[in-house]
Structures are given as C-alpha cells and as structure tokens.
Design a protein around this motif. Structure first.
Motif, PDB file in Angstrom:
ATOM      1  N   ARG A 259     -98.645  32.646 -64.928  1.00 54.04           N
ATOM      2  CA  ARG A 259     -99.834  33.501 -64.938  1.00 54.04           C
ATOM      3  C   ARG A 259     -99.789  34.437 -66.135  1.00 54.04           C
ATOM      4  N   LEU A 260    -100.947  34.743 -66.675  1.00 49.43           N
ATOM      5  CA  LEU A 260    -101.033  35.678 -67.788  1.00 49.43           C
ATOM      6  C   LEU A 260    -100.965  37.094 -67.237  1.00 49.43           C
ATOM      7  N   ARG A 261     -99.976  37.868 -67.709  1.00 51.92           N
ATOM      8  CA  ARG A 261     -99.765  39.209 -67.170  1.00 51.92           C
ATOM      9  C   ARG A 261     -99.583  40.211 -68.300  1.00 51.92           C
ATOM     10  N   ASN A 262     -99.871  41.478 -67.982  1.00 47.57           N
ATOM     11  CA  ASN A 262     -99.645  42.547 -68.955  1.00 47.57           C
ATOM     12  C   ASN A 262     -98.257  43.143 -68.745  1.00 47.57           C
ATOM     13  N   ALA A 263     -97.962  44.224 -69.466  1.00 55.35           N
ATOM     14  CA  ALA A 263     -96.629  44.826 -69.394  1.00 55.35           C
ATOM     15  C   ALA A 263     -96.308  45.348 -68.005  1.00 55.35           C
ATOM     16  N   ALA A 264     -97.370  45.696 -67.236  1.00 57.19           N
ATOM     17  CA  ALA A 264     -97.143  46.191 -65.875  1.00 57.19           C
ATOM     18  C   ALA A 264     -97.026  45.064 -64.861  1.00 57.19           C
ATOM     19  N   GLY A 265     -97.096  43.814 -65.326  1.00 58.25           N
ATOM     20  CA  GLY A 265     -96.977  42.681 -64.426  1.00 58.25           C
ATOM     21  C   GLY A 265     -98.268  42.297 -63.731  1.00 58.25           C
ATOM     22  N   GLU A 266     -99.370  42.932 -64.111  1.00 60.87           N
ATOM     23  CA  GLU A 266    -100.665  42.630 -63.482  1.00 60.87           C
ATOM     24  C   GLU A 266    -101.239  41.342 -64.051  1.00 60.87           C
ATOM     25  N   ALA A 267    -101.676  40.452 -63.172  1.00 58.34           N
ATOM     26  CA  ALA A 267    -102.217  39.162 -63.590  1.00 58.34           C
ATOM     27  C   ALA A 267    -103.666  39.328 -64.057  1.00 58.34           C
ATOM     28  N   LEU A 268    -104.035  38.522 -65.049  1.00 58.63           N
ATOM     29  CA  LEU A 268    -105.407  38.540 -65.552  1.00 58.63           C
ATOM     30  C   LEU A 268    -106.251  37.588 -64.699  1.00 58.63           C
ATOM     31  N   GLU A 269    -107.122  38.166 -63.918  1.00 58.87           N
ATOM     32  CA  GLU A 269    -107.996  37.411 -63.035  1.00 58.87           C
ATOM     33  C   GLU A 269    -109.417  37.933 -63.211  1.00 58.87           C
ATOM     34  N   LEU A 270    -110.358  37.039 -63.435  1.00 56.36           N
ATOM     35  CA  LEU A 270    -111.733  37.413 -63.740  1.00 56.36           C
ATOM     36  C   LEU A 270    -112.694  36.805 -62.727  1.00 56.36           C
ATOM     37  N   THR A 271    -113.788  37.533 -62.476  1.00 54.38           N
ATOM     38  CA  THR A 271    -114.829  37.067 -61.571  1.00 54.38           C
ATOM     39  C   THR A 271    -116.124  36.883 -62.344  1.00 54.38           C
ATOM     40  N   VAL A 272    -116.705  35.698 -62.254  1.00 53.79           N
ATOM     41  CA  VAL A 272    -118.011  35.455 -62.852  1.00 53.79           C
ATOM     42  C   VAL A 272    -119.036  35.424 -61.726  1.00 53.79           C
ATOM     43  N   LEU A 273    -120.073  36.228 -61.867  1.00 53.51           N
ATOM     44  CA  LEU A 273    -121.112  36.368 -60.852  1.00 53.51           C
ATOM     45  C   LEU A 273    -122.337  35.563 -61.268  1.00 53.51           C
ATOM     46  N   LEU A 274    -122.805  34.683 -60.385  1.00 49.36           N
ATOM     47  CA  LEU A 274    -123.982  33.869 -60.648  1.00 49.36           C
ATOM     48  C   LEU A 274    -124.992  34.040 -59.530  1.00 49.36           C
ATOM     49  N   GLN A 275    -126.281  33.932 -59.875  1.00 50.85           N
ATOM     50  CA  GLN A 275    -127.317  34.013 -58.855  1.00 50.85           C
ATOM     51  C   GLN A 275    -127.956  32.657 -58.657  1.00 50.85           C
ATOM     52  N   GLN A 276    -128.586  32.482 -57.516  1.00 51.19           N
ATOM     53  CA  GLN A 276    -129.209  31.212 -57.175  1.00 51.19           C
ATOM     54  C   GLN A 276    -130.609  31.162 -57.775  1.00 51.19           C
ATOM     55  N   ASP A 277    -130.687  30.580 -58.962  1.00 51.24           N
ATOM     56  CA  ASP A 277    -131.984  30.416 -59.593  1.00 51.24           C
ATOM     57  C   ASP A 277    -132.009  29.068 -60.291  1.00 51.24           C
ATOM     58  N   ALA A 278    -133.036  28.873 -61.126  1.00 50.83           N
ATOM     59  CA  ALA A 278    -133.224  27.563 -61.737  1.00 50.83           C
ATOM     60  C   ALA A 278    -132.091  27.171 -62.673  1.00 50.83           C
ATOM     61  N   LEU A 279    -131.283  28.120 -63.104  1.00 46.56           N
ATOM     62  CA  LEU A 279    -130.197  27.815 -64.033  1.00 46.56           C
ATOM     63  C   LEU A 279    -128.839  27.750 -63.339  1.00 46.56           C
ATOM     64  N   ILE A 280    -128.811  27.966 -62.011  1.00 46.93           N
ATOM     65  CA  ILE A 280    -127.531  28.102 -61.335  1.00 46.93           C
ATOM     66  C   ILE A 280    -126.702  26.817 -61.407  1.00 46.93           C
ATOM     67  N   GLN A 281    -127.355  25.652 -61.297  1.00 47.22           N
ATOM     68  CA  GLN A 281    -126.598  24.408 -61.313  1.00 47.22           C
ATOM     69  C   GLN A 281    -125.907  24.214 -62.653  1.00 47.22           C
ATOM     70  N   GLN A 282    -126.623  24.438 -63.742  1.00 48.42           N
ATOM     71  CA  GLN A 282    -126.027  24.275 -65.058  1.00 48.42           C
ATOM     72  C   GLN A 282    -124.934  25.307 -65.281  1.00 48.42           C
ATOM     73  N   ALA A 283    -125.188  26.562 -64.904  1.00 48.92           N
ATOM     74  CA  ALA A 283    -124.191  27.608 -65.085  1.00 48.92           C
ATOM     75  C   ALA A 283    -122.935  27.323 -64.263  1.00 48.92           C
ATOM     76  N   SER A 284    -123.110  26.841 -63.044  1.00 49.58           N
ATOM     77  CA  SER A 284    -121.962  26.522 -62.197  1.00 49.58           C
ATOM     78  C   SER A 284    -121.144  25.382 -62.782  1.00 49.58           C
ATOM     79  N   ALA A 285    -121.835  24.366 -63.295  1.00 51.56           N
ATOM     80  CA  ALA A 285    -121.129  23.243 -63.903  1.00 51.56           C
ATOM     81  C   ALA A 285    -120.346  23.687 -65.134  1.00 51.56           C
ATOM     82  N   ILE A 286    -120.946  24.559 -65.925  1.00 55.61           N
ATOM     83  CA  ILE A 286    -120.254  25.089 -67.099  1.00 55.61           C
ATOM     84  C   ILE A 286    -118.998  25.846 -66.683  1.00 55.61           C
TER      85      ILE A 286
END
Length: 608
Positions: A429-456
């Motif tokens: 896992r990618l961690r900083n000097a304090a040992g904290e792991a780099l974890e990211l959240t991507v937020l998507l909404q249910q609209d006409a582009l959601i399928q393409q964005a989810s696939a990406i």
C-alpha cells in the motif's frame, strides 16, 4: 448590500430623469448590447439568424432526466429542481443570440443604455411585458428580483449583486444599476438576471419555498402539471405576451414539453428506443456509431443528427478536491493524471473516436498556445511566477500513454512524483511517513453519463492498485449527490464545465478564491490561485479583443498547469437522436451549436 428603492414623487422623478438623460458622455438607448463592438443584428431584425420565423406551432414532446426532483424553484439553493425550468419558464430583461460570442437583445426591456465606461446600465421595460398570470412586469418587480436573488437566491447570483452599488428607478419604465467595480461585463450580466413577481412572495421566505411553490415567470412556458419525482408538464402559454418579438419569432414552438424522470440511464435509453421520449443526447461516440442501429433508426422513425459548434472545449473529467490532503500537492495530482491511461481507456470505451481535451479553452482562439507563453501572456503572469506550478510559463502538455494497457513509463514517473511528495509503498500500500494509506473516494451521480464514468473508473482503479492506491467508487442518486457535492464531500468527482466564446464573471464562480469554501459554488477543486483571480480581473477589464484573448490564454495556462482535473473527451460535435417529426434549421446552425437555446428552443414539430 440593499438597493435604494424608488420612493420619490412625480416631480422628483421628472427631475431625476432629466438629469440622467443629460449626463455627459452617456450613450443613446439601443436595441442590443455586445461585449465588444456592436450587435450584429440591426434594430429592425426579423428573427434570430438560426431560427425559422415560419416554423409551425404545435406538437407534444417528451424529454427525460435521470434521478428525481423535489423542488420547482430553480432560483434557490434549497432542493433539486428540473434543470430546464429556469430556461423555459422565466425571462430576463435581455436575451442572448447564440450566433454571437456575447450579444444581448431586448426581451422584457425594449432598450438598454450604458455609461461611457459601462459603470452603469439602464433598461427601459416594454409596456406590454406580462407575467404568465397576465399582470404587468414592473420596475418594482425588477428591483425586487435583483435584491432577493442577490441575498436569498442561489449562490450563482450573489457575486453579481455584490458588485452593484445602487439600483434605482429612473423613469416610469426605467431601472438603472450602478456598479461598484470596474467590469465591462456587468452591464450584460445585469440583462440576464431572471425577473420574478414580487407580489407572489409578499410575507413569505423566498429561500425556504416549499415543493408546491412555483415562481411566476413571463416566459412562453408554464408548469401545467407535475408529480414530484416523476414528471413535470410544461405548456406553452397561449397568451404569451412576447410571441411577436424578433427575439422570439420562430422559437418555443412546441405546445407541450413533458419532462419524465427515470431511475437510471439504461431505462431512459430503452424508453427512447420505444419512442416514449422524443429525443436523446448521446455523449459517447462509440455508442453513437454502434448502438443506434435499432429498428426505429433503420426504418426512419428516429433520425440521428450531428450538430457542430465553435465553442471552446470546456473541461470534462474527474476533478480533484484540493481542500483535502494529499490532493493539495500538485505532485500527487500530476501522479494521478499520469496513472490515468487515457489512450487505452479511449480506445476501449469509444473506439478512439473522441479526442482528448488539451486545455480548458482548447479548440478556440481563447485557448493557450503550445510551448512557452508569448510576451503578452507572460507579462500578465510574471508577477505570480514564483507561485505558479511547473509548466505554466514554459509550457505544459497532458501526459500521453503508449496506447498499451500497462502504461509503464507514465506509472514510473508517477511513482517518482509520489516519492517526492512523501509517499512510498509499504506492505503493498502507498503510505506516508505516518503510515497512513492513500485511499481515495470518487463520487458519481446517476445521470446520463454515469455508465461511461463508472466504466472509466473501473479501469482507472486497476491502474491505481499498481501504485498501491485504493480507489473507492460511490454512486448515489441525484439528491444525495447534490448535497455531497455542495459540501465538497468527495476526493474526486465527475465535472463538466461548458465554456463560452466570451467567458466573464462566471469564471469567478468556477475558479475564484472567494468562493472556494462557499457551499454550493462551482469551484469544485477548491483552487485558491491569486494568479487565476488576477487573470479573471484582466479579462473583465480588457478594452480590446486582443487584451481579452491574452488574459484568457493566461487563465487557461494557470488552470491547465494547476493539474486540478483529469481531462477526458472533447465533445466537439453535439449528437442528438430524435423522432423524425422534430425539425430544426439545418442550414443555419448557431456558432454555439446544441444547447438549451437550440433544442428545444428553435426546433419544431412537423408531420410528413
């Protein structure tokens, strides 16, 4: 800031009017106003150049939205209204021509006048202007609308109001706004504020309007029926006051526009295939080529139309929230951009048919030029040279992959940047000097582009795993998404910013430091760049087109080299599939191409 409401008697009114008309250097009232130069259309123009003045009236059409809605007031921050309402049910003092970079012509106002430096603007209302209930549109309604939107309305209206020093009645049908800042665009923005009926809201809190509170407007359409979360029915007002105006001739031709809501994009697409919906916009070039061969297309019941435009590319992609570490470090953002294997993703999902956005104003004269900044742009950016990310002055180009799935060279460079920023791989896992792991959240909404964005994001998540980064993808309904976006509760989210050929004050709301921490602003990345703020100021104060272009190109450099967004596709052509009965002026397309001012505004219904 509160306006100075008109409270003088007739004698004072006459005196004030005479004094105002005698001001040295004041221009004459005109039928239109342009950001630079004169309006292209003469005072006696018949109709907009891209409208068919002989278009027949009639027909009932249905369009679809994904998600839900819980409000019919598009002018407050509370609730989620159908996005179409503010354009179809309400009017402003002036209206746009979408065949000019930024020119307005009289709508509720019959004329406009400005000071010699546009330090003030004055509008004269049309005597015949009416709200949908038949009551006249008055100066009092105009003044109240500016005040309530500027103080209790959606944040998108407040930046303008903060620059109004005074608003006052200067004649029986005249209203003048005097500005507190030097900004030539303010006179035009003033003409585009929606006008509401003051009496409707007497004794009521506009900002806390409920589900059944539908603001009265003066536009061609009114809300005839609705069921919260399911549909809204708009009906053309048979007594619409402005039907014969040049700005309106040949527009707003459908008798009814029904907005249906669907739980997801798949269901919406199936409804269109069954011809329950009258049109659909397609944003994926691969699907346009491969998935629109169903029976209704083959037999001609549904037509595929492509609408070119001359607009800047704008920015479409995944924006990174710099309010949250480590996304406040440009090296981490650059590493995330390097890990995004656009060439492979584009080939996989669109067959390589859609080119990538290269900058915010690319594909137009406003976009930054390759390589080092020219003298005019460099002079604007020089005072901020020490604070600009690498590449701003010398040239920045988005990283390009080799087309393979592995993307090895870019991932190696991403690892180097992450190490420089203090992130190393520990136990996978990618961690900083304090040992904290780099974890990211991507937020998507249910609209006409959601399928393409989810696939990406599915493809992107696998690439980030190779760097030791975990990416969590969260898809929410529109109401939840709107609230989380408003509070900037995300690491990454999908963003689409359409930019015009005449960018102006809206740029403050998109990228300005003053709104970076304001809930509901459009500055999703949270950027606070003195250089960007200064370039926006330079754009707004420019007296020549050349100075304006230099400032816009400089802003483009600051935005692009800031690495705030992972750009994806450039939507250079509008793609609309529609029932064969729907027609448009194919030989007179506006330079802005498709949009709410094109479909449904200038389309019409015609049986064979």
């Amino acid at each position: 800031m509160r306006p100075d409401f008109f409270s003088w008697g007739r004698a004072a009114t006459a005196c004030l009017f005479l004094c105002a008309s005698a001001l040295p250097g004041a221009s004459e009232p005109t039928h239109g106003i342009a950001m630079y130069g004169d309006p292209a259309l003469p005072p006696d123009f018949v109709s907009l150049p891209y409208a068919n003045p002989d278009a027949p009236k009639g027909g009932r059409v249905t369009t679809g939205n994904v998600g839900s809605y819980d409000s019919l007031n598009p002018f407050t921050l509370k609730g989620t209204p159908p996005w179409q309402l503010q354009y179809l049910t309400h009017e402003s003092l002036m209206g746009r021509s979408w065949d000019e970079p930024f020119t307005l012509y009289g709508l509720l106002a019959e004329s406009v006048e400005t000071g010699p430096d546009r330090e003030w603007v004055e509008f004269t209302l049309r005597e015949e202007a009416r709200f949908s209930d038949g009551s006249p549109v008055t100066v009092e309604d105009v003044i109240w609308s500016y005040e309530v939107l500027g103080t209790d309305g959606h944040p998108r209206y407040r930046a303008f109001w903060d620059q109004v020093a005074r608003i006052e009645q200067t004649g029986p049908r005249k209203v003048r706004l005097t500005f507190s800042t030097e900004d030539r665009e303010l006179a035009l923005i003033a003409g585009l504020r929606p006008i509401l009926k003051k009496a409707q809201w007497d004794g009521r809190d506009f900002a806390e309007s409920g589900r059944e509170d539908i603001p009265l407007g003066s536009a061609p359409y009114v809300v005839a029926d609705h069921e919260i979360g399911r549909f809204v029915l708009l009906r053309r007002n048979p007594d619409y006051w402005g039907a014969d105006l040049p700005l309106r001739r040949g527009t707003n031709n459908f008798d009814e526009i029904r907005i249906e809501y669907y739980g997801d994009n798949t269901v919406l697409k199936e409804a269109f295939k069954a011809q329950t919906l009258s049109w659909i916009r397609e944003f994926n070039a691969e699907r346009w080529e491969t998935q629109y061969d169903f029976p209704a297309v083959r037999n001609g019941e549904i037509v595929k139309s492509e609408i070119p435009h001359q607009k800047p590319s704008g920015m479409t992609g995944f924006v990174m929230n710099t309010r949250r570490p480590p996304l406040d470090d440009w090296r981490v953002r650059e590493a995330l951009i390097l890990a995004f294997n656009f060439d492979y993703i584009n080939d996989t999902l669109t067959g390589g048919r859609q080119p990538r956005i290269t900058s915010y104003f690319s594909n137009s004269e406003l976009g930054m030029r390759p390589g080092p900044a020219d003298d005019a742009v460099r002079a604007l950016l020089a005072p901020f040279a020490d604070t600009l990310p690498p590449g701003t002055l010398d040239g920045y180009t988005l990283p390009s992959g080799d087309g393979s799935k592995r993307n090895r060279a870019n991932l190696r460079r991403a690892v180097q940047l992450l190490e420089e920023a203090g992130w190393t791989v520990q136990d996978g896992r990618l961690r900083n000097a304090a040992g904290e792991a780099l974890e990211l959240t991507v937020l998507l909404q249910q609209d006409a582009l959601i399928q393409q964005a989810s696939a990406i994001m599915d493809i992107y998540a696998k690439a980030l795993e190779r760097l030791g980064i975990r990416l969590n993808v969260q898809s929410t309904d529109k109401a939840q998404y709107s609230e989380r976006e408003r509070q900037y509760d995300f690491d990454l989210t999908f963003m689409r910013r359409s930019l015009s050929l005449s960018p102006g004050n809206e740029q403050r709301f998109y990228w300005g430091s003053d709104v970076a921490d304001q809930p509901g602003s459009r500055n999703l990345m949270g950027m606070k760049s003195p250089a960007a703020d200064a370039m926006i100021d330079a754009m707004l104060k420019a007296r020549s087109r050349a100075d304006f272009i230099a400032a816009t190109r400089a802003l483009d450099r600051v935005l692009t080299a800031g690495r705030y967004v992972i750009p994806i596709h450039n939507y250079a052509v509008g793609r609309i599939a529609h029932l064969k009965e729907l027609r448009y002026p194919e030989d007179d397309l506006p330079i802005y191409g498709d949009g709410i001012g094109f479909l449904p505004e200038v389309w019409w219904y015609e049986e064979d």
